[in-house]
Design a protein around this motif. Structure first.
Motif, PDB file in Angstrom:
ATOM      1  N   GLN A 285      18.322   0.309  21.797  1.00  0.00           N
ATOM      2  CA  GLN A 285      18.191  -0.279  20.465  1.00  0.00           C
ATOM      3  C   GLN A 285      18.596  -1.735  20.520  1.00  0.00           C
ATOM      4  O   GLN A 285      19.570  -2.091  21.193  1.00  0.00           O
ATOM      5  N   VAL A 286      17.864  -2.571  19.810  1.00  0.00           N
ATOM      6  CA  VAL A 286      18.191  -3.999  19.695  1.00  0.00           C
ATOM      7  C   VAL A 286      18.652  -4.272  18.273  1.00  0.00           C
ATOM      8  O   VAL A 286      17.997  -3.864  17.303  1.00  0.00           O
ATOM      9  N   LEU A 287      19.788  -4.956  18.152  1.00  0.00           N
ATOM     10  CA  LEU A 287      20.343  -5.316  16.850  1.00  0.00           C
ATOM     11  C   LEU A 287      20.173  -6.819  16.659  1.00  0.00           C
ATOM     12  O   LEU A 287      20.856  -7.620  17.310  1.00  0.00           O
ATOM     13  N   TYR A 288      19.255  -7.206  15.771  1.00  0.00           N
ATOM     14  CA  TYR A 288      18.985  -8.625  15.520  1.00  0.00           C
ATOM     15  C   TYR A 288      18.389  -8.744  14.124  1.00  0.00           C
ATOM     16  O   TYR A 288      17.405  -8.051  13.809  1.00  0.00           O
ATOM     17  N   PRO A 289      18.949  -9.581  13.262  1.00  0.00           N
ATOM     18  CA  PRO A 289      18.466  -9.658  11.877  1.00  0.00           C
ATOM     19  C   PRO A 289      17.011 -10.098  11.738  1.00  0.00           C
ATOM     20  O   PRO A 289      16.392  -9.862  10.700  1.00  0.00           O
ATOM     21  N   GLY A 290      16.459 -10.722  12.785  1.00  0.00           N
ATOM     22  CA  GLY A 290      15.077 -11.167  12.720  1.00  0.00           C
ATOM     23  C   GLY A 290      14.061 -10.059  12.902  1.00  0.00           C
ATOM     24  O   GLY A 290      12.861 -10.264  12.654  1.00  0.00           O
ATOM     25  N   LEU A 291      14.503  -8.877  13.307  1.00  0.00           N
ATOM     26  CA  LEU A 291      13.579  -7.764  13.485  1.00  0.00           C
ATOM     27  C   LEU A 291      13.249  -7.137  12.134  1.00  0.00           C
ATOM     28  O   LEU A 291      14.156  -6.832  11.345  1.00  0.00           O
ATOM     29  N   PRO A 292      11.978  -6.899  11.849  1.00  0.00           N
ATOM     30  CA  PRO A 292      11.601  -6.339  10.549  1.00  0.00           C
ATOM     31  C   PRO A 292      12.252  -5.003  10.237  1.00  0.00           C
ATOM     32  O   PRO A 292      12.458  -4.674   9.063  1.00  0.00           O
ATOM     33  N   ASP A 293      12.611  -4.214  11.275  1.00  0.00           N
ATOM     34  CA  ASP A 293      13.229  -2.920  11.012  1.00  0.00           C
ATOM     35  C   ASP A 293      14.753  -2.988  10.928  1.00  0.00           C
ATOM     36  O   ASP A 293      15.416  -1.958  10.750  1.00  0.00           O
ATOM     37  N   HIS A 294      15.316  -4.187  11.049  1.00  0.00           N
ATOM     38  CA  HIS A 294      16.758  -4.334  10.859  1.00  0.00           C
ATOM     39  C   HIS A 294      17.084  -4.046   9.392  1.00  0.00           C
ATOM     40  O   HIS A 294      16.425  -4.569   8.493  1.00  0.00           O
ATOM     41  N   PRO A 295      18.107  -3.234   9.094  1.00  0.00           N
ATOM     42  CA  PRO A 295      18.373  -2.874   7.700  1.00  0.00           C
ATOM     43  C   PRO A 295      18.715  -4.052   6.793  1.00  0.00           C
ATOM     44  O   PRO A 295      18.569  -3.952   5.577  1.00  0.00           O
ATOM     45  N   GLY A 296      19.174  -5.168   7.381  1.00  0.00           N
ATOM     46  CA  GLY A 296      19.494  -6.334   6.571  1.00  0.00           C
ATOM     47  C   GLY A 296      18.461  -7.444   6.658  1.00  0.00           C
ATOM     48  O   GLY A 296      18.712  -8.570   6.229  1.00  0.00           O
ATOM     49  N   HIS A 297      17.281  -7.119   7.206  1.00  0.00           N
ATOM     50  CA  HIS A 297      16.282  -8.157   7.451  1.00  0.00           C
ATOM     51  C   HIS A 297      15.871  -8.877   6.168  1.00  0.00           C
ATOM     52  O   HIS A 297      15.811 -10.121   6.129  1.00  0.00           O
ATOM     53  N   ASP A 298      15.580  -8.142   5.119  1.00  0.00           N
ATOM     54  CA  ASP A 298      15.112  -8.777   3.881  1.00  0.00           C
ATOM     55  C   ASP A 298      16.172  -9.695   3.292  1.00  0.00           C
ATOM     56  O   ASP A 298      15.859 -10.775   2.780  1.00  0.00           O
ATOM     57  N   VAL A 299      17.431  -9.285   3.357  1.00  0.00           N
ATOM     58  CA  VAL A 299      18.511 -10.144   2.860  1.00  0.00           C
ATOM     59  C   VAL A 299      18.643 -11.382   3.741  1.00  0.00           C
ATOM     60  O   VAL A 299      18.820 -12.500   3.246  1.00  0.00           O
ATOM     61  N   ALA A 300      18.534 -11.202   5.054  1.00  0.00           N
ATOM     62  CA  ALA A 300      18.621 -12.344   5.966  1.00  0.00           C
ATOM     63  C   ALA A 300      17.508 -13.351   5.692  1.00  0.00           C
ATOM     64  O   ALA A 300      17.736 -14.572   5.706  1.00  0.00           O
ATOM     65  N   VAL A 301      16.302 -12.861   5.435  1.00  0.00           N
ATOM     66  CA  VAL A 301      15.191 -13.757   5.101  1.00  0.00           C
ATOM     67  C   VAL A 301      15.528 -14.571   3.864  1.00  0.00           C
ATOM     68  O   VAL A 301      15.231 -15.777   3.783  1.00  0.00           O
TER      69      VAL A 301
END
Length: 388
Positions: A285-301
């Protein structure tokens, strides 16, 4: 994605302009374009109580540190900045200023190990209670708030699980409960994220990391918008004495000047490395906010300019994680982060060992990367060798 970071009360100048010029006017005597290192402990006074420019003793104020504090406040969109000997010294000043025995704090359930240690082994024996909460779950944060809650403490992204929290939403919850919102902005840096503009009351950094950026200075800083809060924190900065020295302040200022261009390169390299890791069979598993499947991606955007230079990933076992950390060559095995050189570490045995056995214990198969600004092809080749 919107590439404009909210600037709060920052003057209408670009980030890089502020980083190079705020608090750093040419020296009036010589015209030097870089603030001098005022390596001095005391100052001549013009009569009893007659201070030249407000300087009497360098624990209380030093011109080099003043330049750093003014610049740091500007790039964070604040009105007051304070520089400390380390990030934990800055955090401790916040706790000593705002908390008293009997008070309560909400902290992330994946906070930095040193922050957890500060609450668990320093603040709690003093009488301050805390609850680790998944800050991405706003209902859980609301449930954790108590009448005696004085601070909601946020890291976003978190260290080392790269969790993302909605700063504006958490500010609203904290303020509704009569608490202040403190945001550790170390991972994002002021270039990628500006918490004060999103409602935070205090933003704190280990300037050892991206702000300094060259792995040659240890420091911390905080910024606020409220003048009275700034005065209270400044009193404790002076009374407790863990201030940034002149040379450390000068090194940190030097790092700030290139923060914007460095962060762009950190992000460029990290995005390419994430692409490789996601496709690699040795990575679970890769943990990175830039990944669309990251649970916080929309907030990070919504609240970040880009997604940063920190990556965490999980191997298929703890033994695999340790082996990967030991096999890289360009990625140096070491603690800390945010420098121009790439680092790799095993958080469970290194930076987060103090959280072992606690609710904040990190997975044993976790590897954390601080992606530097080297040639990304070389970095990818190094990781591919380690993963093979």
């Amino acid at each position: 994605m919107d590439n404009e970071v909210p600037q709060g009360n920052v003057p209408q100048q670009g980030f890089e302009t502020l980083a190079i010029h705020a608090g750093q006017e040419p020296d009036p005597t010589t015209g030097a374009v870089v603030p001098p290192i005022y390596q001095v402990s005391t100052y001549k006074q013009d009569g009893i109580g007659g201070l030249r420019g407000g300087y009497e003793y360098s624990r209380s104020a030093n011109p080099t540190r003043t330049a750093l504090e003014e610049c740091f406040a500007a790039i964070e969109g604040g009105t007051r900045g304070l520089a400390f000997a380390s990030g934990l010294a800055a955090e401790d000043a916040i706790l000593r200023t705002l908390l008293r025995p009997g008070d309560h704090v909400v902290i992330p359930n994946d906070a930095y190990g040193g922050t957890y240690r500060l609450f668990a082994r320093v603040a709690e024996p003093w009488g301050v209670s805390y609850d680790p909460v998944p800050l991405g779950d706003l209902s859980a944060v609301r449930a954790a708030m108590r009448p005696d809650t004085k601070i909601v403490w946020v890291e976003t992204p978190t260290n080392p699980l790269l969790g993302v929290s909605d700063i504006a939403a958490l500010a609203a919850i904290a303020h509704e409960g009569g608490a202040l919102l403190v945001v550790d902005n170390t991972f994002a840096s002021p270039y990628l994220q500006q918490p004060l503009a999103l409602g935070a009351d205090i933003v704190v950094h280990s300037t050892t990391k991206y702000v300094g950026g060259h792995s040659d200075v240890v420091g911390g800083a905080l910024a606020v918008q409220d003048a009275e809060l700034g005065d209270r924190l400044a009193f404790h900065q002076n009374a407790m004495g863990a201030v940034a020295g002149p040379f450390d302040s000068w090194l940190t200022l030097r790092g700030i000047k290139t923060l914007g261009v460095r962060m762009d390169r950190h992000c460029d390299n990290a995005e390419k490395i994430v692409e490789m890791l996601v496709a690699h069979r040795s990575v679970k598993q890769v943990l990175y906010p830039g990944l669309p499947d990251h649970p916080g991606h929309d907030v990070a955007v919504k609240q970040m300019k880009r997604f940063g230079g920190m990556i965490s990933f999980r191997a298929w076992s703890a033994e695999d994680a340790v082996r990967i950390c030991e096999r890289t060559t360009l990625f140096t095995l070491g603690e800390s982060l945010g420098g121009v050189e790439s680092l790799i570490e095993h958080p469970g045995r290194m930076t987060h060992a103090s959280a072992a056995g606690s609710p904040l214990e990190v997975p044993a198969d976790l590897v954390r990367l601080s992606v530097g600004i080297e040639d990304v092809a070389d970095l990818i080749a190094d990781l591919e060798h380690a993963l093979s």
